[in-house]
Design a protein around this motif. Sequence first.
Motif, PDB file in Angstrom:
ATOM      1  N   PRO A   1     -17.991  18.194 -40.854  1.00 53.98           N
ATOM      2  CA  PRO A   1     -17.362  19.431 -40.260  1.00 53.98           C
ATOM      3  C   PRO A   1     -18.084  19.578 -38.903  1.00 53.98           C
ATOM      4  O   PRO A   1     -19.233  19.302 -38.722  1.00 53.98           O
ATOM      5  CB  PRO A   1     -17.997  20.414 -41.133  1.00 53.98           C
ATOM      6  CG  PRO A   1     -18.874  20.094 -41.918  1.00 53.98           C
ATOM      7  CD  PRO A   1     -18.860  18.611 -42.041  1.00 53.98           C
ATOM      8  N   THR A   2     -17.334  19.854 -38.000  1.00 48.77           N
ATOM      9  CA  THR A   2     -17.948  19.882 -36.380  1.00 48.77           C
ATOM     10  C   THR A   2     -17.821  21.076 -35.802  1.00 48.77           C
ATOM     11  O   THR A   2     -18.687  21.629 -35.100  1.00 48.77           O
ATOM     12  CB  THR A   2     -16.889  18.939 -35.657  1.00 48.77           C
ATOM     13  OG1 THR A   2     -15.658  19.533 -35.544  1.00 48.77           O
ATOM     14  CG2 THR A   2     -16.963  17.561 -36.081  1.00 48.77           C
ATOM     15  N   SER A   3     -16.508  22.224 -36.219  1.00 52.28           N
ATOM     16  CA  SER A   3     -16.873  23.447 -35.483  1.00 52.28           C
ATOM     17  C   SER A   3     -17.615  24.320 -36.361  1.00 52.28           C
ATOM     18  O   SER A   3     -17.748  23.943 -37.609  1.00 52.28           O
ATOM     19  CB  SER A   3     -15.279  23.962 -35.534  1.00 52.28           C
ATOM     20  OG  SER A   3     -14.925  24.014 -36.667  1.00 52.28           O
ATOM     21  N   ALA A   4     -17.837  25.675 -36.067  1.00 52.28           N
ATOM     22  CA  ALA A   4     -18.505  26.658 -36.612  1.00 52.28           C
ATOM     23  C   ALA A   4     -17.765  27.129 -37.726  1.00 52.28           C
ATOM     24  O   ALA A   4     -18.299  27.410 -38.651  1.00 52.28           O
ATOM     25  CB  ALA A   4     -19.044  27.667 -35.716  1.00 52.28           C
ATOM     26  N   LEU A   5     -16.350  27.095 -37.652  1.00 54.53           N
ATOM     27  CA  LEU A   5     -15.498  27.647 -38.606  1.00 54.53           C
ATOM     28  C   LEU A   5     -15.601  26.524 -39.869  1.00 54.53           C
ATOM     29  O   LEU A   5     -15.873  27.144 -41.074  1.00 54.53           O
ATOM     30  CB  LEU A   5     -14.040  27.862 -38.071  1.00 54.53           C
ATOM     31  CG  LEU A   5     -13.053  28.438 -39.296  1.00 54.53           C
ATOM     32  CD1 LEU A   5     -13.648  29.617 -39.651  1.00 54.53           C
ATOM     33  CD2 LEU A   5     -11.744  28.603 -38.445  1.00 54.53           C
ATOM     34  N   GLU A   6     -15.672  25.374 -39.506  1.00 51.22           N
ATOM     35  CA  GLU A   6     -15.702  24.463 -40.596  1.00 51.22           C
ATOM     36  C   GLU A   6     -17.022  24.566 -41.285  1.00 51.22           C
ATOM     37  O   GLU A   6     -17.207  24.455 -42.305  1.00 51.22           O
ATOM     38  CB  GLU A   6     -15.235  22.926 -40.236  1.00 51.22           C
ATOM     39  CG  GLU A   6     -13.908  22.924 -39.561  1.00 51.22           C
ATOM     40  CD  GLU A   6     -13.781  21.392 -38.956  1.00 51.22           C
ATOM     41  OE1 GLU A   6     -14.887  20.551 -38.691  1.00 51.22           O
ATOM     42  OE2 GLU A   6     -12.639  21.210 -38.714  1.00 51.22           O
ATOM     43  N   ILE A   7     -17.956  24.578 -40.793  1.00 51.24           N
ATOM     44  CA  ILE A   7     -19.381  24.648 -41.211  1.00 51.24           C
ATOM     45  C   ILE A   7     -19.376  25.956 -42.211  1.00 51.24           C
ATOM     46  O   ILE A   7     -19.915  25.898 -43.108  1.00 51.24           O
ATOM     47  CB  ILE A   7     -20.479  24.686 -40.021  1.00 51.24           C
ATOM     48  CG1 ILE A   7     -20.496  23.226 -39.421  1.00 51.24           C
ATOM     49  CG2 ILE A   7     -21.893  25.006 -40.632  1.00 51.24           C
ATOM     50  CD1 ILE A   7     -21.326  23.156 -38.223  1.00 51.24           C
ATOM     51  N   ALA A   8     -19.022  26.980 -41.725  1.00 54.47           N
ATOM     52  CA  ALA A   8     -18.975  28.331 -42.406  1.00 54.47           C
ATOM     53  C   ALA A   8     -18.163  27.824 -43.503  1.00 54.47           C
ATOM     54  O   ALA A   8     -18.489  28.449 -44.677  1.00 54.47           O
ATOM     55  CB  ALA A   8     -18.536  29.518 -41.641  1.00 54.47           C
TER      56      ALA A   8
END
Length: 59
Positions: free
Chosen positions: A6-13
């Motif tokens: 995951p690279t973006s904050a949304l993917e990490i969340a």
Amino acid sequence: MAVPKPTSALEIAAVAVGAVFALLVVVPLLPLVLDLVVGIFRGFFDVIVPGGRTYDDVR
């Protein structure tokens, strides 16, 4: 096939929410699912094997 990190904050969340969901919902249900699977196996085994478990064995 590699799983992308995951690279973006949304993917990490989304990964974090999925992990919390797994810990709070899926893991507590594992004993229930395993009990169901073992119960089904024992049911078939008791029918197939002559002289299988009796009521006295269960008590």
